[in-house]
Design an enzyme around this catalytic site. Sequence first.
Site, PDB file in Angstrom:
ATOM      1  N   MET A  30       0.748  -1.219  -0.121  1.00 30.13           N
ATOM      2  CA  MET A  30      -0.069   0.212  -0.164  1.00 30.13           C
ATOM      3  C   MET A  30       0.752   1.404  -0.014  1.00 30.13           C
ATOM      4  SD  MET A  30      -3.607  -0.897   1.924  1.00 30.13           S
ATOM      5  CE  MET A  30      -2.822  -0.520   3.735  1.00 30.13           C
ATOM      6  N   HIS A  37       9.396  -3.442   3.605  1.00 29.01           N
ATOM      7  CA  HIS A  37       8.862  -3.494   2.089  1.00 29.01           C
ATOM      8  C   HIS A  37      10.066  -3.930   1.065  1.00 29.01           C
ATOM      9  CE1 HIS A  37       5.564  -0.712   3.372  1.00 29.01           C
ATOM     10  NE2 HIS A  37       4.709  -1.599   3.048  1.00 29.01           N
ATOM     11  N   SER A 185       6.566  -0.298  10.130  1.00 24.98           N
ATOM     12  CA  SER A 185       5.042  -0.319   9.643  1.00 24.98           C
ATOM     13  C   SER A 185       4.588   1.105   9.185  1.00 24.98           C
ATOM     14  CB  SER A 185       3.943  -0.505  10.898  1.00 24.98           C
ATOM     15  OG  SER A 185       2.627  -0.062  10.491  1.00 24.98           O
ATOM     16  N   SER A 186       4.153   1.287   7.983  1.00 19.91           N
ATOM     17  CA  SER A 186       3.752   2.553   7.512  1.00 19.91           C
ATOM     18  C   SER A 186       2.916   3.447   8.550  1.00 19.91           C
ATOM     19  CB  SER A 186       2.829   2.606   6.277  1.00 19.91           C
ATOM     20  OG  SER A 186       3.670   1.695   5.317  1.00 19.91           O
ATOM     21  N   ARG A 187       2.275   2.734   9.461  1.00 22.80           N
ATOM     22  CA  ARG A 187       1.624   3.406  10.374  1.00 22.80           C
ATOM     23  C   ARG A 187       2.341   3.900  11.581  1.00 22.80           C
ATOM     24  NH1 ARG A 187      -2.779  -0.563   9.083  1.00 22.80           N
ATOM     25  NH2 ARG A 187      -4.462   0.543   8.290  1.00 22.80           N
TER      26      ARG A 187
HETATM   27  P1  AMP Z   1       1.580  -2.946   3.423  1.00 23.86           P
HETATM   28  O1  AMP Z   1       2.093  -1.985   2.543  1.00 23.86           O
HETATM   29  O2  AMP Z   1       1.425  -2.518   4.861  1.00 23.86           O
HETATM   30  O3  AMP Z   1       0.157  -3.597   3.123  1.00 23.86           O
HETATM   31  O4  AMP Z   1       2.381  -4.222   3.321  1.00 23.86           O
HETATM   32  C1  AMP Z   1       2.826  -4.707   2.044  1.00 23.86           C
HETATM   33  C2  AMP Z   1       3.794  -6.024   2.408  1.00 23.86           C
HETATM   34  O5  AMP Z   1       4.718  -5.684   3.305  1.00 23.86           O
HETATM   35  C3  AMP Z   1       2.787  -6.801   3.180  1.00 23.86           C
HETATM   36  O6  AMP Z   1       3.018  -8.425   2.508  1.00 23.86           O
HETATM   37  C4  AMP Z   1       3.321  -6.649   4.614  1.00 23.86           C
HETATM   38  O7  AMP Z   1       3.264  -8.020   5.490  1.00 23.86           O
HETATM   39  C5  AMP Z   1       4.859  -6.493   4.389  1.00 23.86           C
HETATM   40  N1  AMP Z   1       5.140  -5.787   5.455  1.00 23.86           N
HETATM   41  C6  AMP Z   1       5.012  -4.578   6.023  1.00 23.86           C
HETATM   42  N2  AMP Z   1       5.684  -4.448   7.194  1.00 23.86           N
HETATM   43  C7  AMP Z   1       6.755  -5.199   7.179  1.00 23.86           C
HETATM   44  C8  AMP Z   1       7.697  -5.418   8.177  1.00 23.86           C
HETATM   45  N3  AMP Z   1       7.804  -4.608   9.115  1.00 23.86           N
HETATM   46  N4  AMP Z   1       8.656  -6.590   7.876  1.00 23.86           N
HETATM   47  C9  AMP Z   1       8.334  -7.491   6.901  1.00 23.86           C
HETATM   48  N5  AMP Z   1       7.174  -7.158   6.014  1.00 23.86           N
HETATM   49  C10 AMP Z   1       6.372  -6.042   6.214  1.00 23.86           C
END
Ligand code: AMP
Length: 290
Positions: A30, A37, A185-187
């Site tokens: 996202m 990522h 985390s993006s959050r």
């Molecule tokens: P998102 O953009 O948050 O939807 O995440 C996209 C992908 O990145 C998903 O497969 C998440 O599980 C992975 N992801 C997000 N944060 C992490 C992290 N800290 N370590 C590994 N993978 C992550």
Amino acid sequence: MLIHDTVEAFRASCDEARASRKRIALVPTMGALHAGHLALVRGAKARADVVAVSVFVNPTQFGPNEDFSRYPRSLERDLQSCRDTGVGIAFTPSVEEMYPQGEQSRVRVNAMTEHLCGRTRPVHFEGVTTVVAKLLNACGQCVAVFGRKDYQQLKVVERMCRDLMMPVEIVGLPTVREADGLALSSRNAYLSAEDRARALSIPRALSEALLQARVGDRRVGDVRRAVHERLESAGLRVDYASVADADHLEPMDDATIFPERALIAIAAFAGTTRLIDNVVVGEDPPPIMS
Ligand code: AMP
């Protein structure tokens, strides 16, 4: 790097790569890309010839009172990060492209979406499986790489691909953490300094739980309660602190003796920010190495 914002152009690039015998790895995101990522991108590169990254903030996986409109968006920076890590194809569709007028279809995985995050986010996983199915259908045969940070999502997507016979291999890669243990985390961008300090109780609680779980004859309930108390006493509002079957995600009874392999998963609010994290006992290292 090719950048596409239509399904047609993205699919054509993927078809062309496969026609020249190249293996494709897709990393759905996202956006607001961080080192977690980018670790997925590197893992994808090790498994394929061409890495495709999708950047799409998917409205259907957010509930009505959740953070869809304020979710961090940084497309230009994300595209630069993709270029810098050797991504071959970036797919950046609009909401209208992914959900054209008149669309009425959703993909739903049953039982395993009712536990953990599914209890308080009733529409979330249907949104996730719908968008991931669309992205995988647009990409075609590939390896799709996900993070274990969103462990339930990883398991639900694996189930969907198996059930719907999608020509996709799912790979789950370890959670990337800050030096102090907080999962990226993006959050995290929403967190005040005080909330970030409180949030550190999450990796601490998971690390302690891992140690506790390894001591023989421990009951699931003892570990679960210790995690819950650790988070509450740090000032977090706990959505859940669960010990669950690592495949089917069903919560385990408190009286069960801790098994060799089990998921310990947390969702908790630091201020208004909902954070999730987990470890699988028997598979993951402690988030904080001491
Ligand atoms: P998102 O953009 O948050 O939807 O995440 C996209 C992908 O990145 C998903 O497969 C998440 O599980 C992975 N992801 C997000 N944060 C992490 C992290 N800290 N370590 C590994 N993978 C992550």
